[in-house]
Motif scaffolding. Sequence first.
Motif, PDB file in Angstrom:
ATOM      1  N   SER A  69       0.645  -1.255   0.037  1.00 24.81           N
ATOM      2  CA  SER A  69       0.052   0.661  -0.206  1.00 24.81           C
ATOM      3  C   SER A  69       1.034   1.504   0.129  1.00 24.81           C
ATOM      4  O   SER A  69       2.233   1.462   0.693  1.00 24.81           O
ATOM      5  N   LYS A  70       0.516   2.403  -0.375  1.00 27.44           N
ATOM      6  CA  LYS A  70       1.202   3.602  -0.440  1.00 27.44           C
ATOM      7  C   LYS A  70       1.158   4.386   0.775  1.00 27.44           C
ATOM      8  O   LYS A  70       2.609   4.478   1.111  1.00 27.44           O
ATOM      9  N   LEU A  71       0.245   3.398   2.006  1.00 25.93           N
ATOM     10  CA  LEU A  71       0.478   4.105   3.349  1.00 25.93           C
ATOM     11  C   LEU A  71       1.931   2.771   3.193  1.00 25.93           C
ATOM     12  O   LEU A  71       3.143   3.880   4.230  1.00 25.93           O
ATOM     13  N   VAL A  72       1.992   1.698   3.717  1.00 24.52           N
ATOM     14  CA  VAL A  72       3.017   1.567   4.434  1.00 24.52           C
ATOM     15  C   VAL A  72       4.188   1.866   3.431  1.00 24.52           C
ATOM     16  O   VAL A  72       5.918   2.058   3.490  1.00 24.52           O
ATOM     17  N   HIS A  73       4.068   1.994   1.679  1.00 20.81           N
ATOM     18  CA  HIS A  73       5.357   3.037   1.163  1.00 20.81           C
ATOM     19  C   HIS A  73       5.851   4.327   2.079  1.00 20.81           C
ATOM     20  O   HIS A  73       7.032   4.589   2.456  1.00 20.81           O
ATOM     21  N   HIS A  74       5.078   5.139   2.005  1.00 15.85           N
ATOM     22  CA  HIS A  74       5.348   6.015   3.122  1.00 15.85           C
ATOM     23  C   HIS A  74       6.068   5.950   4.277  1.00 15.85           C
ATOM     24  O   HIS A  74       7.056   7.056   4.197  1.00 15.85           O
ATOM     25  N   LEU A  75       5.610   5.678   4.978  1.00 12.67           N
ATOM     26  CA  LEU A  75       5.481   4.780   6.495  1.00 12.67           C
ATOM     27  C   LEU A  75       6.946   4.327   6.510  1.00 12.67           C
ATOM     28  O   LEU A  75       7.927   5.212   6.937  1.00 12.67           O
ATOM     29  N   THR A  76       7.400   3.649   5.752  1.00 13.33           N
ATOM     30  CA  THR A  76       8.952   3.396   5.695  1.00 13.33           C
ATOM     31  C   THR A  76       9.646   3.758   4.931  1.00 13.33           C
ATOM     32  O   THR A  76      10.784   4.243   5.551  1.00 13.33           O
ATOM     33  N   LEU A  77       9.833   4.352   3.933  1.00 20.00           N
ATOM     34  CA  LEU A  77      10.405   5.434   3.559  1.00 20.00           C
ATOM     35  C   LEU A  77      10.901   6.562   4.642  1.00 20.00           C
ATOM     36  O   LEU A  77      11.582   6.671   5.141  1.00 20.00           O
ATOM     37  N   TYR A  78       9.859   7.201   5.698  1.00 20.21           N
ATOM     38  CA  TYR A  78      10.071   8.133   6.168  1.00 20.21           C
ATOM     39  C   TYR A  78      10.693   7.085   7.842  1.00 20.21           C
ATOM     40  O   TYR A  78      11.745   7.092   8.480  1.00 20.21           O
ATOM     41  N   ALA A  79      10.217   5.872   8.548  1.00 26.26           N
ATOM     42  CA  ALA A  79      11.111   5.314   8.725  1.00 26.26           C
ATOM     43  C   ALA A  79      12.312   4.994   9.340  1.00 26.26           C
ATOM     44  O   ALA A  79      13.157   4.729  10.097  1.00 26.26           O
TER      45      ALA A  79
END
Length: 177
Positions: free
Chosen positions: A2-12
Amino acid sequence: MSKLVHHLTLYAAYHRNPHNVATHMVGIPMIVLGVDILLSRPILPADPISLTPAIALSTLAAFYYLGLDAMLGAIMTALLVIGCWMGIEVAQMPTGLWLTAGGGLFIAGWALQLVGHGYEGRKPAFLDDIRGLLIGPLFIVTEIVFALGARRNVRQAIEKRLTKPSERGHHGHDLPS
């Protein structure tokens, strides 16, 4: 993924050190509230609610968050509404107090971010992807949601991506293992 997991992974990937995360837990809300306060002038009287630049930007942000995830987006929307309300309250104060409150929160919040990234030994995420400025507040909310035991599937998906040695981060940077 998901886009959510993608963005949160990059940020994390930029926020693995617990001291950095802790400074963000305080600093990001300060920055967001500072922006809400500073963008709560001018106030355009309208019925049933007055309009401000903060409300316009928060509305766009709310749609973005809701598009990523309904539950987290709803939490973010509620927090954005509270921030806009607080911004309008402070914006009604004398100009010096309004600017001091908004500017002080904004500057102090960014100072905390710099301290946190000193612990991390890595630059802020938004320097590689401007969306980090929007994902930062969502990251904080998500970390709280994770700490409360909710959304384990999202947390596991992020952690799995962060620990995969073959995964590549945004702009080809390796995600930390």
